[in-house]
Design a protein around this motif. Structure first.
Motif, mmCIF file in Angstrom:
data_model
loop_
_atom_site.group_PDB
_atom_site.id
_atom_site.type_symbol
_atom_site.label_atom_id
_atom_site.label_comp_id
_atom_site.label_asym_id
_atom_site.label_seq_id
_atom_site.Cartn_x
_atom_site.Cartn_y
_atom_site.Cartn_z
ATOM 1 N N THR A 20 0.826 -1.199 0.000
ATOM 2 C CA THR A 20 0.000 0.000 0.000
ATOM 3 C C THR A 20 0.863 1.252 0.000
ATOM 4 O O THR A 20 0.566 2.218 -0.690
ATOM 5 N N THR A 43 -7.750 2.045 -11.098
ATOM 6 C CA THR A 43 -6.934 0.913 -10.645
ATOM 7 C C THR A 43 -7.804 -0.332 -10.548
ATOM 8 O O THR A 43 -9.026 -0.257 -10.587
ATOM 9 N N ASP A 44 -7.131 -1.460 -10.357
ATOM 10 C CA ASP A 44 -7.878 -2.681 -10.064
ATOM 11 C C ASP A 44 -8.233 -2.674 -8.574
ATOM 12 O O ASP A 44 -8.030 -1.686 -7.877
ATOM 13 N N ASN A 45 -8.769 -3.768 -8.087
ATOM 14 C CA ASN A 45 -9.231 -3.841 -6.706
ATOM 15 C C ASN A 45 -8.206 -4.489 -5.779
ATOM 16 O O ASN A 45 -8.560 -5.012 -4.727
ATOM 17 N N GLY A 46 -6.939 -4.444 -6.163
ATOM 18 C CA GLY A 46 -5.876 -5.031 -5.347
ATOM 19 C C GLY A 46 -5.761 -4.350 -3.997
ATOM 20 O O GLY A 46 -6.095 -3.174 -3.838
ATOM 21 N N ILE A 47 -5.248 -5.104 -3.020
ATOM 22 C CA ILE A 47 -5.162 -4.569 -1.658
ATOM 23 C C ILE A 47 -4.182 -3.403 -1.550
ATOM 24 O O ILE A 47 -4.243 -2.646 -0.589
ATOM 25 N N HIS A 48 -3.301 -3.234 -2.523
ATOM 26 C CA HIS A 48 -2.395 -2.083 -2.487
ATOM 27 C C HIS A 48 -3.096 -0.800 -2.947
ATOM 28 O O HIS A 48 -2.561 0.282 -2.772
ATOM 29 N N PRO A 52 -10.218 -4.469 0.739
ATOM 30 C CA PRO A 52 -11.222 -5.408 0.236
ATOM 31 C C PRO A 52 -12.453 -5.518 1.135
ATOM 32 O O PRO A 52 -13.522 -5.903 0.676
ATOM 33 N N ASN A 99 -8.121 -4.429 -18.373
ATOM 34 C CA ASN A 99 -6.711 -4.673 -18.079
ATOM 35 C C ASN A 99 -5.808 -3.866 -19.002
ATOM 36 O O ASN A 99 -5.950 -3.896 -20.210
#
Length: 104
Positions: A20, A43-48, A52, A99
């Motif tokens: 993060t 952005t995507d839904n990544g934890i960085h 979530p 993507n």
């Protein structure tokens, strides 16, 4: 009259892990390097990029707390966006057509 903004801009940093803090600092470094203002980040839904447990971007919740000088906790990427008045949008999960795409 020709546009002064580049049509493409490459900015790269190499990191051992995508955390993060790395994501937030990367955004700050990118903003400093760009010759124009960033208004939206996709952005995507990544934890960085997002928590979530709380889907969706939190920038609009962070901005008033910053302005009021309140003590609060938030995701570091949301803080970086809020500090720079950037709208943070998330891609829909399992939608591969986003993507590698950039929202201008």
């Amino acid at each position: 009259m020709p546009s002064t903004a580049p049509s493409k801009f490459a900015f790269v940093e190499l990191h051992e892990k995508a955390t993060t803090r790395v994501a937030a600092d990367f955004l700050r470094h990118l903003i400093a390097a760009l010759p124009y203002k960033v208004h939206t980040v996709l952005t995507d839904n990544g934890i960085h990029f997002t928590d979530p447990k709380y889907p969706g971007a939190a920038v609009e919740e962070v901005k008033p707390a910053l302005a009021a000088g309140e003590i609060f906790r938030c995701h570091s990427f949301a803080l970086a966006c809020a500090q720079n008045d950037i709208d943070h949008r998330l891609t829909k999960p399992r939608h591969p057509w986003t993507n590698g795409q950039v929202d201008e």
